[in-house]
Design a protein around this motif. Structure first.
Motif, PDB file in Angstrom:
ATOM      1  N   GLY A 152       0.757  -1.305   0.022  1.00  0.00           N
ATOM      2  CA  GLY A 152       0.065  -0.022   0.115  1.00  0.00           C
ATOM      3  C   GLY A 152       0.995   1.257   0.153  1.00  0.00           C
ATOM      4  O   GLY A 152       1.979   1.111   0.127  1.00  0.00           O
ATOM      5  N   MET A 153       0.118   2.482  -0.187  1.00  0.00           N
ATOM      6  CA  MET A 153       0.836   3.642  -0.519  1.00  0.00           C
ATOM      7  C   MET A 153      -0.181   4.633   0.325  1.00  0.00           C
ATOM      8  O   MET A 153      -1.270   4.621  -0.001  1.00  0.00           O
ATOM      9  CB  MET A 153       1.376   4.071  -1.840  1.00  0.00           C
ATOM     10  N   ILE A 165       6.722   8.003  -2.455  1.00  0.00           N
ATOM     11  CA  ILE A 165       7.666   7.083  -1.711  1.00  0.00           C
ATOM     12  C   ILE A 165       6.734   5.852  -1.697  1.00  0.00           C
ATOM     13  O   ILE A 165       5.796   5.682  -1.615  1.00  0.00           O
ATOM     14  CB  ILE A 165       8.109   7.707  -0.396  1.00  0.00           C
ATOM     15  N   ASP A 166       7.913   4.818  -1.854  1.00  0.00           N
ATOM     16  CA  ASP A 166       7.286   3.324  -1.808  1.00  0.00           C
ATOM     17  C   ASP A 166       8.500   2.387  -1.365  1.00  0.00           C
ATOM     18  O   ASP A 166       9.560   2.539  -1.513  1.00  0.00           O
ATOM     19  CB  ASP A 166       6.697   2.870  -3.090  1.00  0.00           C
ATOM     20  N   GLU A 196       1.094  16.629   1.729  1.00  0.00           N
ATOM     21  CA  GLU A 196       0.099  15.245   2.164  1.00  0.00           C
ATOM     22  C   GLU A 196       1.139  14.165   2.742  1.00  0.00           C
ATOM     23  O   GLU A 196       2.169  14.141   2.002  1.00  0.00           O
ATOM     24  CB  GLU A 196      -0.443  14.689   0.667  1.00  0.00           C
ATOM     25  N   PHE A 197       0.831  13.926   3.869  1.00  0.00           N
ATOM     26  CA  PHE A 197       1.937  12.644   4.387  1.00  0.00           C
ATOM     27  C   PHE A 197       1.837  11.422   3.428  1.00  0.00           C
ATOM     28  O   PHE A 197       0.777  11.000   2.626  1.00  0.00           O
ATOM     29  CB  PHE A 197       1.126  12.180   5.661  1.00  0.00           C
ATOM     30  N   ALA A 198       3.231  11.189   3.146  1.00  0.00           N
ATOM     31  CA  ALA A 198       3.428  10.090   2.101  1.00  0.00           C
ATOM     32  C   ALA A 198       4.308   8.835   2.782  1.00  0.00           C
ATOM     33  O   ALA A 198       5.277   8.970   3.598  1.00  0.00           O
ATOM     34  CB  ALA A 198       4.205  10.586   0.955  1.00  0.00           C
ATOM     35  N   MET A 199       3.826   7.605   2.461  1.00  0.00           N
ATOM     36  CA  MET A 199       4.212   6.497   3.163  1.00  0.00           C
ATOM     37  C   MET A 199       4.147   5.268   2.122  1.00  0.00           C
ATOM     38  O   MET A 199       3.163   5.182   1.465  1.00  0.00           O
ATOM     39  CB  MET A 199       3.610   6.249   4.621  1.00  0.00           C
ATOM     40  N   GLY A 200       4.924   4.412   2.266  1.00  0.00           N
ATOM     41  CA  GLY A 200       5.096   3.053   1.559  1.00  0.00           C
ATOM     42  C   GLY A 200       4.813   1.974   2.440  1.00  0.00           C
ATOM     43  O   GLY A 200       5.500   2.176   3.666  1.00  0.00           O
ATOM     44  N   PHE A 201       4.378   0.910   2.175  1.00  0.00           N
ATOM     45  CA  PHE A 201       4.003  -0.094   3.006  1.00  0.00           C
ATOM     46  C   PHE A 201       3.948  -1.447   2.425  1.00  0.00           C
ATOM     47  O   PHE A 201       3.393  -1.749   1.365  1.00  0.00           O
ATOM     48  CB  PHE A 201       2.756   0.278   3.781  1.00  0.00           C
TER      49      PHE A 201
END
Length: 332
Positions: free
Chosen positions: A181-182, A187-188, A318-323
């Motif tokens: 997920g992202m 970023i990932d 916006e908050f960015a995150m890869g998962f």
């Protein structure tokens, strides 16, 4: 709409299922209904997020990994000197999940096999806090927090088998992919590799993780108390924070030893210190230790996330995150 509980969080089922051919009463398998799929997903621990929630702030400093060592250019220095002024002895993070929603669709189905795409939508807050040492006691001085909305996907294969009179209506989970997920779009996780003294234990690199199925009865397995090296590559499609590391990379491991909850969180590093080979190459790593063996057959879960520092510090971004998440077992 169907609702149940996962790790004390609301699990709401907005569910759509493809139509399938009618079966004669008493046949096994019966039709794979919404209720059967919801039961199969919500009752199997491989699908839960237990261990992802932070009850307290992480014990390690963000950007360093050793409580007594904050290297030059680390996140600590970057935050103190630039967008979040202050003179804090420690900077630590915490994730709070406020809601988990489930939806799924049946991609294909025949008399004995069904492929299903499972989507979880997680909402919550990610916080970085500054602590100072007051006579040996860490005191929270200030914090910044960003809300996030993370959509995760994985595929699962269900096959006919078992009793047609129980809640699964004659179906069972046969295999599943990694959870990916992202949040945001910059970023990932590019891939993960796990090695031990004998070589590669697991590698998800160079292809889409949702195409790689893990057999439910033959999940990746680690021996109790063994050491292993975890490598995580980071992929960027947006600008990076200009000072120090551009991301926080963390690994969460969750499960249960008997009736005792097991949850451990650690930071990974890109400092060129073993097992990391090259500093600053966006491959983060760390040597970790497997927990103790438990006779309880419930699987454990490893969650890896990469958090973009710039999106954490800039209020307008916006908050960015890869998962990514992987189920595993612990053997004797």
């Amino acid at each position: 709409m169907h609702s149940s509980k996962i790790s004390g969080l609301s699990l709401l089922g907005a569910i759509s299922v493809m139509a399938c051919d009618a079966l004669e009463p008493g046949d096994v398998p019966q039709a794979l209904t919404q209720a059967a799929l919801s039961y199969l997903i919500s009752s199997d621990p491989v699908f839960t997020f237990d261990g992802l929630q932070d009850d307290q702030y992480q014990e390690e400093d963000a950007g360093s990994g050793l409580p007594s060592f904050v290297p030059p250019g680390a996140l600590h220095k970057a935050m103190v000197d630039t967008l979040w002024p202050g003179n804090y002895d420690r900077l630590r993070t915490r994730r709070r999940i406020t809601d988990v929603q489930l939806s799924f669709t049946v991609d294909s189905i025949n008399d004995d096999t069904a492929y299903v795409t499972i989507t979880h939508s997680l909402t919550g807050n990610f916080t970085v806090a500054g602590f100072n040492d007051s006579a040996g006691v860490w005191v929270l001085v200030d914090s910044i927090s960003k809300s996030f909305s993370l959509s995760t996907n994985r595929r699962a294969r269900f096959i006919a088998g078992g009793s047609a009179t129980d809640s699964s209506e004659g179906w069972r989970l046969d295999a599943l992919t990694a959870l990916t997920g992202m949040a945001g779009a910059k970023i990932d996780v590019g891939g993960i590799t796990v090695t031990d003294s004998l070589g590669i234990v697991l590698s998800l690199t160079g292809f889409d993780p949702v195409d790689h199925f893990f057999n439910r009865d033959n999940l990746p397995t680690f021996k109790a108390h063994q050491n292993f090296d975890l490598f995580v590559s980071v992929v960027r499609t947006g600008p990076e924070f200009p000072v120090g590391p551009g991301e926080i990379v963390g690994v969460y491991r969750g499960g249960r030893h008997g009736t005792t909850r097991y949850a451990v969180r650690r930071n990974l590093h890109d400092r060129g210190v073993a097992p990391d080979e090259v500093a600053g190459d966006n491959i983060y790593s760390r040597t970790l230790t497997v927990g103790p063996y438990t006779a309880n057959i419930r699987p454990f879960r490893m969650f890896i996330d990469v958090v973009d520092v710039n999106s954490m510090l800039v209020a307008s971004e916006e908050f960015a995150m890869g998962f990514i998440g992987i189920p595993y077992r612990i053997s004797e």
